[in-house]
Design a protein around this motif. Structure first.
Motif, PDB file in Angstrom:
ATOM      1  N   ILE A  31       0.863  -1.178   0.000  1.00  0.00           N
ATOM      2  CA  ILE A  31       0.000   0.000   0.000  1.00  0.00           C
ATOM      3  C   ILE A  31       0.901   1.230   0.000  1.00  0.00           C
ATOM      4  O   ILE A  31       1.829   1.332   0.820  1.00  0.00           O
TER       5      ILE A  31
ATOM      6  N   GLY B  35      -3.254  -0.127  -3.169  1.00  0.00           N
ATOM      7  CA  GLY B  35      -4.073   0.996  -2.743  1.00  0.00           C
ATOM      8  C   GLY B  35      -3.167   2.141  -2.342  1.00  0.00           C
ATOM      9  O   GLY B  35      -1.960   1.956  -2.172  1.00  0.00           O
TER      10      GLY B  35
ATOM     11  N   ILE C   5      -2.868   5.696   0.280  1.00  0.00           N
ATOM     12  CA  ILE C   5      -3.359   6.565   1.352  1.00  0.00           C
ATOM     13  C   ILE C   5      -2.553   7.854   1.250  1.00  0.00           C
ATOM     14  O   ILE C   5      -1.321   7.823   1.294  1.00  0.00           O
TER      15      ILE C   5
ATOM     16  N   ILE D  84      -7.483   6.613  -0.507  1.00  0.00           N
ATOM     17  CA  ILE D  84      -8.100   7.252   0.653  1.00  0.00           C
ATOM     18  C   ILE D  84      -7.236   8.462   1.011  1.00  0.00           C
ATOM     19  O   ILE D  84      -6.013   8.337   1.144  1.00  0.00           O
TER      20      ILE D  84
ATOM     21  N   MET E  63      -8.958   0.729   4.092  1.00  0.00           N
ATOM     22  CA  MET E  63      -8.272   0.274   2.877  1.00  0.00           C
ATOM     23  C   MET E  63      -8.191  -1.253   2.833  1.00  0.00           C
ATOM     24  O   MET E  63      -8.527  -1.880   1.819  1.00  0.00           O
TER      25      MET E  63
END
Length: 344
Positions: free
Chosen positions: A67, A123, A125, A149, A310
């Motif tokens: 991530i 993903g 962040i 996110i 997430m």
């Protein structure tokens, strides 16, 4: 590792006189392989220095188990606590994190976003830099279905998933506290109002003044960077105001600490002459004299919440809704720097 070469499942299979497929299944704890054979395979793998090629396996499964985390700086104790929260959740879930920071530059932020995209993170962040004006560089993630996110510094357009505190409410609470302590001429040291966190804290400051029938005076608002020298310059600007403010709401604890030091050097008593409230609940707030009243900004919680959302999305437990806003709790922590009432 033999002769500097990476050991493969074929090397293990040759030594044990079994098929590579059996070795592969044994290393993955497949039920079709007997416990005795699994033990032999794992013992030989350890003896030969075999390392699982997790990266290749993940790519075959269309995921990298990483991530990306994109932040605006790394020196902040708030960001450090957010990263600790993220890492706590991702590590437990078996994900690695790749951290990049923009150094408050939109250009570097865009380059980092592109780099993380090319690394095929599962993903992202992210917290935005000071001068980011659009989110175009995050579009490739959306196009590929890679979840993003945003936390703390975000664009609250209703188009993205964001994790924030109620900055306007916190600005209101901080300013109201100064008013309750008898302050009537309250200065506000803040940063770029293009960023949601500072714009909303500024709004809370204005609303608290209005609700207490104190006219808003734009000359009492000082826009500053978050460096030590910028904080000194902001405080010097306040010292030149006539008459002096009797309270200051500062939207960053480090800047508030520099402000207190600079005011004291000029003979200003805190809080008797000027009461001060900061923001973030950084460790520095308890180290300065007097200790700093501040808004608790729970970075660890924010990191955990962002990461948990997430991971849940990636595991298909709870898909991210692109318009959701997650608000993290926060509160005023009262210390000596604002308690003007005790000095009649």
């Amino acid at each position: 590792m033999e002769n500097g070469k990476e050991v493969t499942i074929y090397d293990i299979a040759k030594r044990l006189s079994i098929s590579a497929a059996t070795v592969s299944r044994g290393l993955q704890d497949h039920p079709a392989v007997s416990k005795k054979t699994k033990r032999k395979i794992n013992d030989m793998a350890y003896e030969m220095g075999y390392r699982t090629n997790q990266f290749a396996r993940n790519l075959r499964q269309q995921q990298t188990k990483t991530i990306g985390v994109l932040v605006h700086e790394l020196k902040s104790s708030f960001i450090t606590s957010v990263l600790a929260g993220i890492e706590k959740i991702t590590a437990t879930a078996g994900y690695d994190i790749v951290i990049a920071h923009s150094s408050e530059s939109a250009q570097k932020e865009a380059a980092n976003a592109r780099n993380l995209f090319n690394k095929r993170v599962d993903g992202l962040i992210a917290s935005l830099s000071f001068d980011t004006t659009d989110l175009d560089h995050f579009q490739p993630f959306a196009d590929k279905g890679v979840p993003v996110i945003f936390f703390d510094r975000v664009e609250q357009t209703g188009q993205n998933t964001v994790v924030v505190i109620d900055n306007a409410k916190c600005g209101y609470i901080a300013t109201s506290h100064l008013i309750e302590q008898g302050c009537k001429r309250i200065a506000h040291i803040t940063s770029s109002l293009r960023r949601n966190v500072y714009a909303l804290r500024h709004k809370g400051y204005q609303d608290a003044l209005a609700d207490n029938n104190i006219p808003f005076d734009e000359s009492l608002v000082v826009i500053s960077a978050l460096s030590e020298q910028a904080a000194v310059d902001a405080t010097t600007q306040i010292l030149s105001m006539k008459p002096l403010p009797d309270g200051i709401f500062v939207t960053n604890d480090f800047v508030a600490a520099v402000c207190i030091r600079t005011l004291k050097e000029q003979g200003i008593r805190i809080p008797e002459d000027i009461a001060i409230v900061g923001f973030n609940n950084d460790a520095i707030g308890t180290l300065i004299e007097p200790a700093l009243t501040t808004i608790d900004y729970p970075g660890m919680d924010m990191g955990e919440i962002a990461a948990r959302n997430m991971i849940d999305h990636l595991k298909g437990v709870s898909p991210i809704h692109h318009t959701s806003t997650i608000v993290v709790r926060s509160q005023l922590i009262v210390r000596e720097s604002s308690l003007k009432k005790q000095y009649p």
